[in-house]
Design an enzyme around this catalytic site. Structure first.
Site, short mmCIF file in Angstrom:
data_model
loop_
_atom_site.label_atom_id
_atom_site.label_comp_id
_atom_site.label_asym_id
_atom_site.label_seq_id
_atom_site.Cartn_x
_atom_site.Cartn_y
_atom_site.Cartn_z
N TYR A 199 0.85 -1.19 0.00
CA TYR A 199 0.00 0.00 0.00
C TYR A 199 0.89 1.23 0.00
O TYR A 199 1.77 1.38 0.85
CB TYR A 199 -0.89 0.00 1.25
CG TYR A 199 -1.81 1.18 1.36
CD1 TYR A 199 -2.93 1.30 0.54
CD2 TYR A 199 -1.58 2.19 2.29
CE1 TYR A 199 -3.78 2.38 0.64
CE2 TYR A 199 -2.43 3.28 2.41
CZ TYR A 199 -3.53 3.37 1.58
OH TYR A 199 -4.37 4.45 1.69
N ASP A 233 9.37 2.78 -0.78
CA ASP A 233 8.37 3.42 0.06
C ASP A 233 8.75 3.13 1.51
O ASP A 233 8.50 2.05 2.03
CB ASP A 233 6.98 2.85 -0.27
CG ASP A 233 5.88 3.41 0.64
OD1 ASP A 233 6.22 4.10 1.63
OD2 ASP A 233 4.70 3.14 0.38
N LYS A 284 5.00 9.87 8.40
CA LYS A 284 4.81 9.46 9.78
C LYS A 284 5.96 9.85 10.70
O LYS A 284 5.87 10.83 11.42
CB LYS A 284 4.57 7.94 9.86
CG LYS A 284 3.40 7.45 9.01
CD LYS A 284 3.24 5.95 9.16
CE LYS A 284 2.30 5.34 8.15
NZ LYS A 284 0.93 5.80 8.22
#
Length: 431
Positions: free
Chosen positions: A147, A242, A270
């Site tokens: 994802y 990623d 994050k």
């Protein structure tokens, strides 16, 4: 349900559904995969969450990764409090943005330039656009169960909430966009090589979670990432890591450092905001100089480099850089948890697999190795749902989906981990 017997979380969820789609602002939070009512959080400190009813939970989500040093980490809180007095946003450059970029470069040796954005989704979307602009090609390769945010190009056989809700085709994503996204099973190098052969000269980028965290914690098999690096070099494909989850969590240099492999572009999120909404993408100057205003690949954001997000992230990263032993401590705590759960499960009749990499770990109830999305999906996820609720009832907050990794914070104590193992042991004794 009788209103007099409802918890505050149940009341809030009923109220939320009247004005927020599904009652939540991100789908996995709705608990649809595991059933039941989501817990509404009021505050958090260190290793603990406190819900709207005042119940305390040991937190194994940690805001999906960034709370490496625990919730409300005092230096970050103080830095935010001081910075906010000078305003919450300028929409203009600040010295702090330079300091943040310099700090990232000092921790990740192969990153020459960094562009700040406001989320991991935006970082991944922008990195792919840059790869397309740089190569003049349109197609990308992603992996089933990975994802990379909710941009159109990524919602093809995606992990995280898309996997949790079993959404195979996402309405609103044009067919033309989907056609340019090629997919392969994670850990299947031959499948990627075949895609490169069948689409020779057309693939702009391969994007991957180097340690997957959106179908549980999935580790790359020996030679897989190395093979992708070699393929990208041979075919002129931009290799994108990623690292929204893994960046600065697994090591100062992220998965690149731990795996010993350099990507061409890396995306972050994050952690670099210390929990604030922030993201970034960076990489080789040869590629990054194609981003506007240096080049013609356009990317912009009014709140990019927001001073509050920057000071939170800078303070967090500086703490990690100045105390590299934190990563050893994190891994030791995660290994202790893993070994405890392994001991408990060995004494039960339940088939299981525990995957761990650094401070990321996941438990799968399966008889076979969990190496890709298909194997993760074939596990006994009904049992996981029962396990989740049993742990939640006893004050242990796990990700509300079998398709999510657990994240460990350094605020966790041995006592917290021992308690977690004890609660798990009680569950498996009766199941």
């Amino acid at each position: 349900m009788n209103p007099q017997t409802m918890t505050k979380s149940e009341e809030l969820f009923a109220r939320a559904q009247q004005s927020i789609p599904g009652g939540v602002n991100s789908p996995v939070r709705a608990f649809k995969s595991v059933g039941g009512t989501p817990i509404f959080i009021e505050k958090a400190k260190g290793a603990y969450l406190y819900d709207a009813d005042g119940k305390r939970y040991i937190d194994y989500i940690n805001s999906w990764g960034p709370m490496i040093l625990g919730h409300a980490y005092e230096p970050v809180v103080k830095a935010i409090q001081e910075k906010v007095l000078g305003s919450t946003s300028f929409g203009a450059p600040t010295e702090l943005e330079i300091e943040m970029a310099e700090l990232i470069k000092s921790m990740v040796p192969n990153v020459d330039m960094v562009r700040m954005v406001s989320s991991g989704t935006e970082a991944c979307m922008s990195a792919v656009r840059l790869a397309r602009g740089y190569t003049g090609r349109n197609k990308i390769v992603k992996f089933e169960g990975c994802y990379h945010g909710h941009a159109d190009a990524f919602l093809v056989k995606a992990g995280s909430g898309v996997a949790t809700f079993n959404i195979q085709t996402v309405p609103g994503v044009p067919g033309g966009v989907s056609n340019d996204t090629l997919t392969a099973p994670y850990n299947d190098l031959v499948a990627v090589q075949q895609l490169a052969h069948d689409n020779k000269g057309e693939i702009a980028a391969i994007i991957i979670e180097p340690i997957a965290g959106n179908m549980g914690c999935i580790l790359p098999q020996p030679g897989f990432i190395e093979g992708l690096r070699k393929l990208c070099d041979e075919e002129g494909i931009v290799f994108i890591f990623d690292e929204v989850m893994t960046g600065f969590r697994l090591a100062a240099g992220g998965a690149q450092e731990k795996l010993g492999i350099n990507a061409d572009l890396v995306t972050y999120g994050k952690v670099i905001g210390g929990g604030m909404p922030v993201g970034a993408f960076g990489g080789k100057k040869e590629i990054m100089q194609h981003i506007a205003p240096l080049g013609n690949v356009y990317q912009a954001g009014t709140l990019s480099g927001n001073p509050i997000a920057m000071i939170a992230g800078y303070t967090m990263l500086k703490a990690l850089k100045d105390a590299p032993s934190i990563y050893t401590q994190l891994e030791e705590k995660t290994t202790y948890l893993r070994n405890g759960l392994d001991r408990v499960l060995k004494n039960s009749s339940t088939p299981y697999v525990i995957n761990q990499f650094g401070s990321m770990v996941s438990v799968h109830f399966s008889e076979k190795p969990i190496i890709d999305f298909a194997s993760a999906a074939s596990a006994n996820n009904v049992l996981f749902n029962k396990f989740f609720h049993a742990m939640l009832e006893e004050g242990v907050y796990l990700p509300p989906s079998a398709f999510e990794t657990w994240f460990i914070s350094n605020a966790l104590s041995k006592k917290d981990i021992d308690y977690t193992i004890e609660v798990a042991e009680e569950f498996f004794k009766s199941n």
